[in-house]
Write a protein that holds these residues in place. Sequence first.
Motif, PDB file in Angstrom:
ATOM      1  N   ILE A   1       0.959  -1.447  -0.052  1.00 22.20           N
ATOM      2  CA  ILE A   1       0.074   0.016  -0.161  1.00 22.20           C
ATOM      3  C   ILE A   1       1.031   1.610   0.162  1.00 22.20           C
ATOM      4  CG2 ILE A   1      -1.742   1.269   1.586  1.00 22.20           C
ATOM      5  CD1 ILE A   1      -3.292  -1.374   2.083  1.00 22.20           C
ATOM      6  N   GLN A   2       1.881   1.102   0.214  1.00 22.11           N
ATOM      7  CA  GLN A   2       2.624   2.547   0.569  1.00 22.11           C
ATOM      8  C   GLN A   2       3.783   2.293  -0.961  1.00 22.11           C
ATOM      9  OE1 GLN A   2       3.239   4.040   3.522  1.00 22.11           O
ATOM     10  NE2 GLN A   2       0.960   3.166   3.559  1.00 22.11           N
ATOM     11  N   ARG A   3       3.809   1.795  -1.302  1.00 24.21           N
ATOM     12  CA  ARG A   3       4.113   1.972  -2.839  1.00 24.21           C
ATOM     13  C   ARG A   3       3.804   2.263  -3.936  1.00 24.21           C
ATOM     14  NH1 ARG A   3       6.808  -3.187  -1.910  1.00 24.21           N
ATOM     15  NH2 ARG A   3       5.269  -4.501  -2.870  1.00 24.21           N
ATOM     16  N   LEU A   4       2.115   1.452  -3.601  1.00 21.81           N
ATOM     17  CA  LEU A   4       0.635   2.210  -4.000  1.00 21.81           C
ATOM     18  C   LEU A   4       0.311   3.833  -4.345  1.00 21.81           C
ATOM     19  CD1 LEU A   4      -0.822  -0.504  -4.094  1.00 21.81           C
ATOM     20  CD2 LEU A   4      -0.227  -0.019  -6.201  1.00 21.81           C
ATOM     21  N   ASN A   5       1.188   4.012  -2.871  1.00 26.88           N
ATOM     22  CA  ASN A   5       0.423   5.706  -1.749  1.00 26.88           C
ATOM     23  C   ASN A   5       1.513   6.895  -3.003  1.00 26.88           C
ATOM     24  OD1 ASN A   5      -1.843   6.081  -0.849  1.00 26.88           O
ATOM     25  ND2 ASN A   5      -0.581   4.779   1.108  1.00 26.88           N
ATOM     26  N   ALA A   6       2.815   5.695  -3.303  1.00 24.10           N
ATOM     27  CA  ALA A   6       3.541   7.191  -3.639  1.00 24.10           C
ATOM     28  C   ALA A   6       4.067   6.518  -5.497  1.00 24.10           C
ATOM     29  CB  ALA A   6       5.346   6.386  -3.468  1.00 24.10           C
ATOM     30  N   ASP A   7       2.929   5.535  -5.807  1.00 24.03           N
ATOM     31  CA  ASP A   7       3.074   5.651  -7.779  1.00 24.03           C
ATOM     32  C   ASP A   7       1.921   6.706  -7.346  1.00 24.03           C
ATOM     33  OD1 ASP A   7       5.507   4.350  -7.884  1.00 24.03           O
ATOM     34  OD2 ASP A   7       4.421   2.540  -7.744  1.00 24.03           O
ATOM     35  N   TYR A   8       0.528   6.665  -6.684  1.00 23.96           N
ATOM     36  CA  TYR A   8      -0.253   6.902  -7.016  1.00 23.96           C
ATOM     37  C   TYR A   8       0.255   8.349  -7.143  1.00 23.96           C
ATOM     38  CZ  TYR A   8      -5.324   8.712  -7.188  1.00 23.96           C
ATOM     39  OH  TYR A   8      -6.324   8.999  -7.142  1.00 23.96           O
ATOM     40  N   ASN A   9       0.958   9.474  -5.691  1.00 20.48           N
ATOM     41  CA  ASN A   9       0.665  10.881  -5.323  1.00 20.48           C
ATOM     42  C   ASN A   9       1.687  11.269  -6.972  1.00 20.48           C
ATOM     43  OD1 ASN A   9       0.097  12.006  -3.307  1.00 20.48           O
ATOM     44  ND2 ASN A   9      -0.532   9.962  -2.366  1.00 20.48           N
ATOM     45  N   ALA A  10       2.317  10.383  -7.115  1.00 21.62           N
ATOM     46  CA  ALA A  10       3.830  10.891  -7.908  1.00 21.62           C
ATOM     47  C   ALA A  10       3.156  11.590  -9.166  1.00 21.62           C
ATOM     48  CB  ALA A  10       4.938  10.112  -8.209  1.00 21.62           C
ATOM     49  N   LYS A  11       1.520  10.284  -9.370  1.00 20.90           N
ATOM     50  CA  LYS A  11       1.060  10.804 -11.033  1.00 20.90           C
ATOM     51  C   LYS A  11      -0.028  11.378 -10.550  1.00 20.90           C
ATOM     52  CE  LYS A  11      -1.856   8.108 -14.775  1.00 20.90           C
ATOM     53  NZ  LYS A  11      -2.282   6.843 -14.916  1.00 20.90           N
ATOM     54  N   PHE A  12      -0.603  11.425 -10.327  1.00 31.11           N
ATOM     55  CA  PHE A  12      -1.655  12.483  -9.776  1.00 31.11           C
ATOM     56  C   PHE A  12      -1.309  13.432  -8.730  1.00 31.11           C
ATOM     57  CE2 PHE A  12      -3.772   8.350 -10.155  1.00 31.11           C
ATOM     58  CZ  PHE A  12      -4.069   8.011 -11.884  1.00 31.11           C
ATOM     59  N   GLY A  13      -1.097  13.564  -7.800  1.00 32.77           N
ATOM     60  CA  GLY A  13      -0.486  14.810  -7.190  1.00 32.77           C
ATOM     61  C   GLY A  13      -1.726  14.641  -5.745  1.00 32.77           C
ATOM     62  N   TRP A  14      -2.249  14.152  -6.058  1.00 31.02           N
ATOM     63  CA  TRP A  14      -3.731  14.088  -4.629  1.00 31.02           C
ATOM     64  C   TRP A  14      -3.470  12.902  -4.055  1.00 31.02           C
ATOM     65  CZ3 TRP A  14      -5.078  15.745  -9.272  1.00 31.02           C
ATOM     66  CH2 TRP A  14      -6.212  14.915  -9.908  1.00 31.02           C
ATOM     67  N   PRO A  15      -3.671  12.424  -2.915  1.00 30.27           N
ATOM     68  CA  PRO A  15      -3.594  11.167  -2.555  1.00 30.27           C
ATOM     69  C   PRO A  15      -5.040  10.094  -2.602  1.00 30.27           C
ATOM     70  CG  PRO A  15      -5.367  12.747  -0.672  1.00 30.27           C
ATOM     71  CD  PRO A  15      -4.516  13.593  -2.120  1.00 30.27           C
ATOM     72  N   PHE A  16      -5.008   8.832  -2.889  1.00 28.13           N
ATOM     73  CA  PHE A  16      -5.916   7.750  -3.429  1.00 28.13           C
ATOM     74  C   PHE A  16      -6.971   7.963  -2.413  1.00 28.13           C
ATOM     75  CE2 PHE A  16      -7.957   3.659  -3.387  1.00 28.13           C
ATOM     76  CZ  PHE A  16      -7.652   3.548  -4.175  1.00 28.13           C
ATOM     77  N   ILE A  17      -8.632   7.910  -3.257  1.00 30.51           N
ATOM     78  CA  ILE A  17      -9.757   8.657  -2.437  1.00 30.51           C
ATOM     79  C   ILE A  17     -10.105   7.500  -2.389  1.00 30.51           C
ATOM     80  CG2 ILE A  17     -11.605   9.626  -1.072  1.00 30.51           C
ATOM     81  CD1 ILE A  17      -8.931  10.874  -0.915  1.00 30.51           C
ATOM     82  N   LEU A  18     -10.927   6.045  -1.558  1.00 28.77           N
ATOM     83  CA  LEU A  18     -11.648   5.337  -1.616  1.00 28.77           C
ATOM     84  C   LEU A  18     -11.906   4.934  -0.497  1.00 28.77           C
ATOM     85  CD1 LEU A  18     -11.946   2.455  -2.941  1.00 28.77           C
ATOM     86  CD2 LEU A  18     -10.659   1.613  -1.985  1.00 28.77           C
ATOM     87  N   ALA A  19     -13.937   4.606  -0.298  1.00 26.99           N
ATOM     88  CA  ALA A  19     -14.694   4.534   0.504  1.00 26.99           C
ATOM     89  C   ALA A  19     -14.460   3.620   1.039  1.00 26.99           C
ATOM     90  CB  ALA A  19     -16.383   5.191  -0.273  1.00 26.99           C
ATOM     91  N   VAL A  20     -13.958   3.373   1.591  1.00 25.39           N
ATOM     92  CA  VAL A  20     -13.137   1.979   2.219  1.00 25.39           C
ATOM     93  C   VAL A  20     -13.864   1.616   3.086  1.00 25.39           C
ATOM     94  CG1 VAL A  20     -10.866   2.452   2.695  1.00 25.39           C
ATOM     95  CG2 VAL A  20     -11.955   2.670   4.282  1.00 25.39           C
ATOM     96  N   ARG A  21     -15.848   2.089   3.113  1.00 23.83           N
ATOM     97  CA  ARG A  21     -16.472   0.932   4.246  1.00 23.83           C
ATOM     98  C   ARG A  21     -17.647   0.552   2.758  1.00 23.83           C
ATOM     99  NH1 ARG A  21     -18.799   4.024   8.397  1.00 23.83           N
ATOM    100  NH2 ARG A  21     -20.644   2.425   8.534  1.00 23.83           N
ATOM    101  N   GLY A  22     -17.586   1.103   2.135  1.00 25.55           N
ATOM    102  CA  GLY A  22     -18.264   0.043   0.361  1.00 25.55           C
ATOM    103  C   GLY A  22     -19.063   0.545   0.099  1.00 25.55           C
ATOM    104  N   PRO A  23     -19.881  -0.653  -1.361  1.00 25.45           N
ATOM    105  CA  PRO A  23     -20.969  -0.256  -1.485  1.00 25.45           C
ATOM    106  C   PRO A  23     -22.124  -0.624  -0.766  1.00 25.45           C
ATOM    107  CG  PRO A  23     -19.823  -0.926  -3.010  1.00 25.45           C
ATOM    108  CD  PRO A  23     -18.775  -1.164  -1.586  1.00 25.45           C
ATOM    109  N   ARG A  24     -21.633  -1.509   0.315  1.00 23.37           N
ATOM    110  CA  ARG A  24     -22.398  -1.781   1.216  1.00 23.37           C
ATOM    111  C   ARG A  24     -22.823  -1.225   2.588  1.00 23.37           C
ATOM    112  NH1 ARG A  24     -24.829  -5.079   5.313  1.00 23.37           N
ATOM    113  NH2 ARG A  24     -26.922  -5.972   5.052  1.00 23.37           N
ATOM    114  N   GLY A  25     -21.258  -0.577   3.024  1.00 22.19           N
ATOM    115  CA  GLY A  25     -21.541   0.101   4.108  1.00 22.19           C
ATOM    116  C   GLY A  25     -20.308  -0.235   5.042  1.00 22.19           C
ATOM    117  N   THR A  26     -20.003  -2.053   4.589  1.00 27.98           N
ATOM    118  CA  THR A  26     -19.805  -2.708   6.025  1.00 27.98           C
ATOM    119  C   THR A  26     -18.395  -3.164   6.485  1.00 27.98           C
ATOM    120  OG1 THR A  26     -20.352  -4.929   4.441  1.00 27.98           O
ATOM    121  CG2 THR A  26     -21.932  -4.214   6.479  1.00 27.98           C
ATOM    122  N   GLY A  27     -17.234  -2.693   4.947  1.00 27.92           N
ATOM    123  CA  GLY A  27     -16.102  -2.201   5.123  1.00 27.92           C
ATOM    124  C   GLY A  27     -15.652  -2.878   3.737  1.00 27.92           C
ATOM    125  N   LEU A  28     -14.535  -2.804   3.328  1.00 25.58           N
ATOM    126  CA  LEU A  28     -14.116  -4.298   1.957  1.00 25.58           C
ATOM    127  C   LEU A  28     -13.030  -4.516   2.436  1.00 25.58           C
ATOM    128  CD1 LEU A  28     -13.548  -0.480  -0.984  1.00 25.58           C
ATOM    129  CD2 LEU A  28     -15.238  -2.317  -0.963  1.00 25.58           C
TER     130      LEU A  28
END
Length: 592
Positions: free
Chosen positions: A106-133
């Motif tokens: 996840i740390q590597r993905l965070n670094a790659d994502y920030n390098a490409k887009f310039g902002w943090p990765f946003i994900l609704a981690v509680r998911g479509p049902r609200g109980t968590g991905l």
Amino acid sequence: MPYTLDQLNAAPAPEAARMLDGLYEHSPWIAEQALTQRPFASLAALKLAMVRVLEAAGREAQLALIRAHPELAGKAMVAQALTAESTHEQRTAGLTHCTPEEFARIQRLNADYNAKFGWPFILAVRGPRGTGLSRTQIIEAFERRLHSHPDAEFQECLRHIHRIVEIRLNDKFGAEPTLGNLVWDWQEHLAQYSEPSYAERGELTVTYLTEAHRACAAHIAQTMREVGCDEVHIDAVGNVVGRYHAATPGAPCLLTGSHYDTVRNGGKYDGRLGIYVPLAGVRELHQAGQRLPFGIEIVAFAEEEGQRYKATFLASGALVGSFDSAWLDQTDADGVTMRQAMQTAGLPGTLEAIAALKRDPAHYLGFVEVHIEQGPVLNEMNLPLGVVTSINGSVRLMGEAVGTASHAGTTPMDRRADAACAVAELMLFVEQRARRDGDSVGTVGQLQVPHGSVNVVPGRCAFTLDLRAPSDAQRDALLADVRAEMQAIAQRRGVRFTLEETMRASAAPSDPAWQARWERAVQALGLPIFRLPSGAGHDAMKLNTLLPQAMLFVRGQNGGISHNPLESTTSDDMELAVRAFQHLLQQVASEC
């Protein structure tokens, strides 16, 4: 104690703002501006008001909001510096218990994502049902979205922020989408049935009258009985039919439903949402001991996708008397005829039994269908529901170009009769010609070079063609131009084409009265009415030839993708769909 909407509407502005504190990460101004639009008719109206405030704020304010969010499993989590809301969400998703390997990934993905887009990765981690991905789902989403276009990813981040806010608002107001969760769970349970070679890969595939298909039918029938349907049976083409009787015997029925077969490696909601939303409505009526002045007949249509046999809409077609007798002798890829498949499934496999399924319109009020949109419009508009104005007319064809197979090394370029190149040229024309209309679409979805070889000029090329347009005349003009260009290509390239029509469906405009009922149902939820056509075909377009019909669309996630495992919607949106269906029932009851 949870807040109530009445409290929010009546509270002084500073107190109301405190009630909504913590929704948007370090950005209370969004809720504060939305509160100027009080009173809100529903939480859904409040959610949409906040969405519109952020849309109007412009890109710089939106970017600041995105950057106010912490990285997933990032330094702030490790330092325990997250807001209480973010801490709860990351803990719910198990991010506070990552293995060292998961954390490093996840740390590597965070670094790659920030390098490409310039902002943090946003994900609704509680998911479509609200109980968590799960952590696996989070990492997969991270890796997939890392390849997005920056503009698309920017908007996707905002949509996930709004989903996070929706869940946080539900928590504050004690608003659980109980019926949406029920529909969600029903669809998850149905998705356990998949054909073996696909199931082994974790993919969902259910084609007509396979073992998985028959298991789905039995499962749906059992659910129909459990929710309180008075009659349940599987008919001569495999439709699962459940009836909830009217208060008065002999009263007409409202017909509703959708299909339970899938495309290969498809999603869980296409068709199936339109079975379970009305079943949730019937469940509520049954539990309340309520009967309406009309009956409700829910049909889980056995076939809509045309995957096993070239007989699209055969199940709903049987109800309107358009089942083609030649279909019974069609064979699948294994040489099994449809008649044999029916008899193996315990169905009669006779034209007489199938013809008896035709419905008498005098016994029905109309047909309504709920369906996931299968497109990006509602997703991009940040609207949970849309009312369908019409279903596009379509035509499907199977074609083949026949040229001359020859040696790839010794045949000069100006001496070739390359069947694949001829089809490629036709494909590009289809794309260009459909774009010319603005609202027509054309697709070559399958392409094959039989017995092709790396060093042989293709002598044959098989392909499919799918053309759609809002009116039959526009669709037919598109097809005529494609045929004309096909002949010109054939003459120019020295090949010949064959083209066999396998399906033709007329455009199906929504019945004005039934469309208006859906619109009033959406409006009653505190949502704006948004009208849109359907580019996809649906069982409603077959029923349209017999009964007045109208459809309700439910927003899809992940760009509204469908016919894909990423097809998704939220339990909150499904809750609204059930509530809209219930409102439609009550409207009709008041009119009887």
